[in-house]
Design a protein around this motif. Sequence first.
Motif, PDB file in Angstrom:
ATOM      1  N   SER A  75       2.375  14.160   0.714  1.00  0.00           N
ATOM      2  CA  SER A  75       2.998  14.909  -0.017  1.00  0.00           C
ATOM      3  C   SER A  75       4.060  13.946  -1.094  1.00  0.00           C
ATOM      4  CB  SER A  75       4.035  15.895   0.992  1.00  0.00           C
ATOM      5  OG  SER A  75       4.994  15.009   1.589  1.00  0.00           O
ATOM      6  N   ALA A  76       4.445  14.806  -2.136  1.00  0.00           N
ATOM      7  CA  ALA A  76       5.117  13.910  -3.214  1.00  0.00           C
ATOM      8  C   ALA A  76       6.498  13.526  -2.701  1.00  0.00           C
ATOM      9  CB  ALA A  76       5.362  15.102  -4.154  1.00  0.00           C
ATOM     10  N   ALA A  77       7.238  14.228  -1.916  1.00  0.00           N
ATOM     11  CA  ALA A  77       8.254  13.519  -1.106  1.00  0.00           C
ATOM     12  C   ALA A  77       8.210  12.429  -0.395  1.00  0.00           C
ATOM     13  CB  ALA A  77       9.200  14.709  -0.544  1.00  0.00           C
ATOM     14  N   VAL A  78       7.294  12.270   0.280  1.00  0.00           N
ATOM     15  CA  VAL A  78       6.811  11.155   1.062  1.00  0.00           C
ATOM     16  C   VAL A  78       6.725  10.041   0.446  1.00  0.00           C
ATOM     17  CG1 VAL A  78       5.412  10.381   3.058  1.00  0.00           C
ATOM     18  CG2 VAL A  78       6.226  12.698   3.041  1.00  0.00           C
ATOM     19  N   VAL A  79       5.736  10.160  -0.737  1.00  0.00           N
ATOM     20  CA  VAL A  79       5.330   9.119  -1.503  1.00  0.00           C
ATOM     21  C   VAL A  79       6.232   8.608  -2.372  1.00  0.00           C
ATOM     22  CG1 VAL A  79       3.702   8.451  -3.197  1.00  0.00           C
ATOM     23  CG2 VAL A  79       2.982   9.895  -1.399  1.00  0.00           C
ATOM     24  N   ALA A  80       7.318   9.339  -2.731  1.00  0.00           N
ATOM     25  CA  ALA A  80       8.349   9.231  -3.768  1.00  0.00           C
ATOM     26  C   ALA A  80       9.132   8.213  -2.988  1.00  0.00           C
ATOM     27  CB  ALA A  80       8.957  10.501  -4.321  1.00  0.00           C
ATOM     28  N   ARG A  81       9.625   8.621  -1.794  1.00  0.00           N
ATOM     29  CA  ARG A  81      10.559   7.803  -0.908  1.00  0.00           C
ATOM     30  C   ARG A  81       9.875   6.343  -0.900  1.00  0.00           C
ATOM     31  NH1 ARG A  81      11.444  12.511   2.002  1.00  0.00           N
ATOM     32  NH2 ARG A  81       9.960  12.101   3.351  1.00  0.00           N
ATOM     33  N   GLN A  82       8.588   6.271  -0.744  1.00  0.00           N
ATOM     34  CA  GLN A  82       7.890   4.924  -0.359  1.00  0.00           C
ATOM     35  C   GLN A  82       8.129   4.083  -1.847  1.00  0.00           C
ATOM     36  OE1 GLN A  82       4.249   4.816   1.495  1.00  0.00           O
ATOM     37  NE2 GLN A  82       4.483   6.693   1.585  1.00  0.00           N
ATOM     38  N   HIS A  83       7.972   4.652  -2.902  1.00  0.00           N
ATOM     39  CA  HIS A  83       8.056   4.123  -4.178  1.00  0.00           C
ATOM     40  C   HIS A  83       9.489   3.643  -4.563  1.00  0.00           C
ATOM     41  CE1 HIS A  83       4.098   4.033  -6.171  1.00  0.00           C
ATOM     42  NE2 HIS A  83       4.026   5.232  -5.619  1.00  0.00           N
ATOM     43  N   ALA A  84      10.590   4.696  -4.274  1.00  0.00           N
ATOM     44  CA  ALA A  84      11.984   4.318  -4.528  1.00  0.00           C
ATOM     45  C   ALA A  84      12.528   3.092  -3.442  1.00  0.00           C
ATOM     46  CB  ALA A  84      12.701   5.550  -4.217  1.00  0.00           C
ATOM     47  N   ALA A  85      12.034   3.152  -2.480  1.00  0.00           N
ATOM     48  CA  ALA A  85      12.517   1.932  -1.319  1.00  0.00           C
ATOM     49  C   ALA A  85      11.646   0.588  -1.953  1.00  0.00           C
ATOM     50  CB  ALA A  85      11.640   2.279  -0.140  1.00  0.00           C
ATOM     51  N   LEU A  86      10.529   0.655  -2.562  1.00  0.00           N
ATOM     52  CA  LEU A  86       9.665  -0.584  -3.071  1.00  0.00           C
ATOM     53  C   LEU A  86      10.573  -0.981  -4.251  1.00  0.00           C
ATOM     54  CD1 LEU A  86       7.945  -2.521  -3.325  1.00  0.00           C
ATOM     55  CD2 LEU A  86       6.356  -1.204  -4.546  1.00  0.00           C
ATOM     56  N   TYR A  87      11.114   0.024  -5.342  1.00  0.00           N
ATOM     57  CA  TYR A  87      12.005  -0.440  -6.167  1.00  0.00           C
ATOM     58  C   TYR A  87      13.201  -1.127  -5.980  1.00  0.00           C
ATOM     59  CZ  TYR A  87       9.170   1.543 -10.099  1.00  0.00           C
ATOM     60  OH  TYR A  87       8.110   1.831 -11.144  1.00  0.00           O
ATOM     61  N   ALA A  88      13.772  -0.537  -4.900  1.00  0.00           N
ATOM     62  CA  ALA A  88      15.088  -0.959  -4.374  1.00  0.00           C
ATOM     63  C   ALA A  88      14.946  -2.568  -3.934  1.00  0.00           C
ATOM     64  CB  ALA A  88      15.598  -0.238  -3.421  1.00  0.00           C
ATOM     65  N   GLN A  89      13.792  -2.729  -3.192  1.00  0.00           N
ATOM     66  CA  GLN A  89      13.414  -3.917  -2.523  1.00  0.00           C
ATOM     67  C   GLN A  89      13.122  -5.045  -3.761  1.00  0.00           C
ATOM     68  OE1 GLN A  89       9.938  -3.972  -0.146  1.00  0.00           O
ATOM     69  NE2 GLN A  89       9.693  -6.141  -0.367  1.00  0.00           N
ATOM     70  N   VAL A  90      12.512  -4.691  -4.621  1.00  0.00           N
ATOM     71  CA  VAL A  90      12.165  -5.823  -5.578  1.00  0.00           C
ATOM     72  C   VAL A  90      13.586  -5.896  -6.588  1.00  0.00           C
ATOM     73  CG1 VAL A  90      11.040  -6.037  -7.656  1.00  0.00           C
ATOM     74  CG2 VAL A  90       9.828  -5.013  -5.796  1.00  0.00           C
TER      75      VAL A  90
ATOM     76  N   VAL B  56       0.822  -1.103   0.026  1.00  0.00           N
ATOM     77  CA  VAL B  56       0.012  -0.122   0.104  1.00  0.00           C
ATOM     78  C   VAL B  56       0.935   1.325   0.122  1.00  0.00           C
ATOM     79  CG1 VAL B  56      -1.848   1.365   1.214  1.00  0.00           C
ATOM     80  CG2 VAL B  56      -1.792  -1.121   1.203  1.00  0.00           C
ATOM     81  N   ILE B  57       0.861   2.102  -1.099  1.00  0.00           N
ATOM     82  CA  ILE B  57       1.186   3.342  -1.133  1.00  0.00           C
ATOM     83  C   ILE B  57       0.324   4.143  -1.601  1.00  0.00           C
ATOM     84  CG2 ILE B  57       3.226   4.587  -1.972  1.00  0.00           C
ATOM     85  CD1 ILE B  57       4.732   2.162  -2.734  1.00  0.00           C
ATOM     86  N   PRO B  58      -0.095   5.385  -0.774  1.00  0.00           N
ATOM     87  CA  PRO B  58      -1.165   6.378  -1.348  1.00  0.00           C
ATOM     88  C   PRO B  58      -0.696   7.098  -2.595  1.00  0.00           C
ATOM     89  CG  PRO B  58       0.002   7.049   0.567  1.00  0.00           C
ATOM     90  CD  PRO B  58       0.815   5.728   0.403  1.00  0.00           C
ATOM     91  N   ASN B  59      -1.830   7.711  -2.925  1.00  0.00           N
ATOM     92  CA  ASN B  59      -1.639   8.688  -4.143  1.00  0.00           C
ATOM     93  C   ASN B  59      -1.001  10.125  -3.688  1.00  0.00           C
ATOM     94  OD1 ASN B  59      -2.925   6.830  -5.771  1.00  0.00           O
ATOM     95  ND2 ASN B  59      -5.067   7.734  -5.538  1.00  0.00           N
ATOM     96  N   ALA B  60      -0.211  10.665  -4.438  1.00  0.00           N
ATOM     97  CA  ALA B  60       0.636  11.817  -3.921  1.00  0.00           C
ATOM     98  C   ALA B  60      -0.240  13.004  -4.306  1.00  0.00           C
ATOM     99  CB  ALA B  60       1.903  11.676  -4.580  1.00  0.00           C
ATOM    100  N   LEU B  61      -0.075  14.118  -3.646  1.00  0.00           N
ATOM    101  CA  LEU B  61      -0.637  15.333  -3.668  1.00  0.00           C
ATOM    102  C   LEU B  61       0.490  16.375  -3.908  1.00  0.00           C
ATOM    103  CD1 LEU B  61      -3.430  15.629  -0.997  1.00  0.00           C
ATOM    104  CD2 LEU B  61      -3.744  15.619  -3.578  1.00  0.00           C
TER     105      LEU B  61
END
Length: 254
Positions: free
Chosen positions: A236-251, A47-52
């Motif tokens: 916020s965009a920065a918060v959500v982007a960090r979650q996506h980046a962490a997921l990409y790194a994990q995968v 779960v990663i929310p939509n960014a604003l």
Amino acid sequence: RGIDLDRWCWLRKRAAWRRPIHLVAPSQWMAACVQRSALMHDWPVQVIPNALPTQIYRPWPRVLARQLFDLPQEVPLLLFAAVGGGHDPRKGWDLLQHALSLLVDRLPGLEAVVCGQSEPPAPPRLGLPIHYIGYLHDDQAMALLYSAADVMVVPSRMEAFGQAASEAHSCGVPVVAFDGTGLNDVVQHRHTGYLAAAGDPVDLAAGVAWVLDAEQADRRSRLAQQARQRAEQRWSAAVVARQHAALYAQVLHR
């Protein structure tokens, strides 16, 4: 009669989707839908929310916002926003109408604002004024409209996330919604708004009355501050982007 396209597509997916895809859902409710899916129940999901853009969706001076939309200054305003207004049954306009009819005597002076629809030829008679804004085409205009409201109601029967609710929170506006869909990830009950029993217009009306209680101005101010704080911390965009980046790194690591 004829070809069942849904079944045909489903069978093609079942044959082709042999390798799990890592899914991202915007809410816990959507993630639960994945886990109940016959095709994807064993796929990984996060779960990663939509960014604003929280720098645009921010609180604006209420007096200014109401002036720009030619809305009354000294009355409580309830906002409903949906593309097409009340035409999509999933958005729950019929449930909100029922709730508004219950609030006429309970909240004297209450007025409603509808965004996403022009005034219909025969607007509903609910015992209170309804202002139709039409469709707004940019984020800045929406941020100003949110800022004009005292409360936003999102009476949807089904929401994957509830982007309008998160935008309202980012503008410091409490939200009243139904429990049980993606809106649970947006609205914190009695902390940033009110989650009514699913599909219950009586409880929806109770939630609006609780938020707009004239004797609880401090509580309304606290709800607004907590809503804005939640938006900054979660969407916020920065918060959500960090979650996506962490997921990409994990995968990629796997």
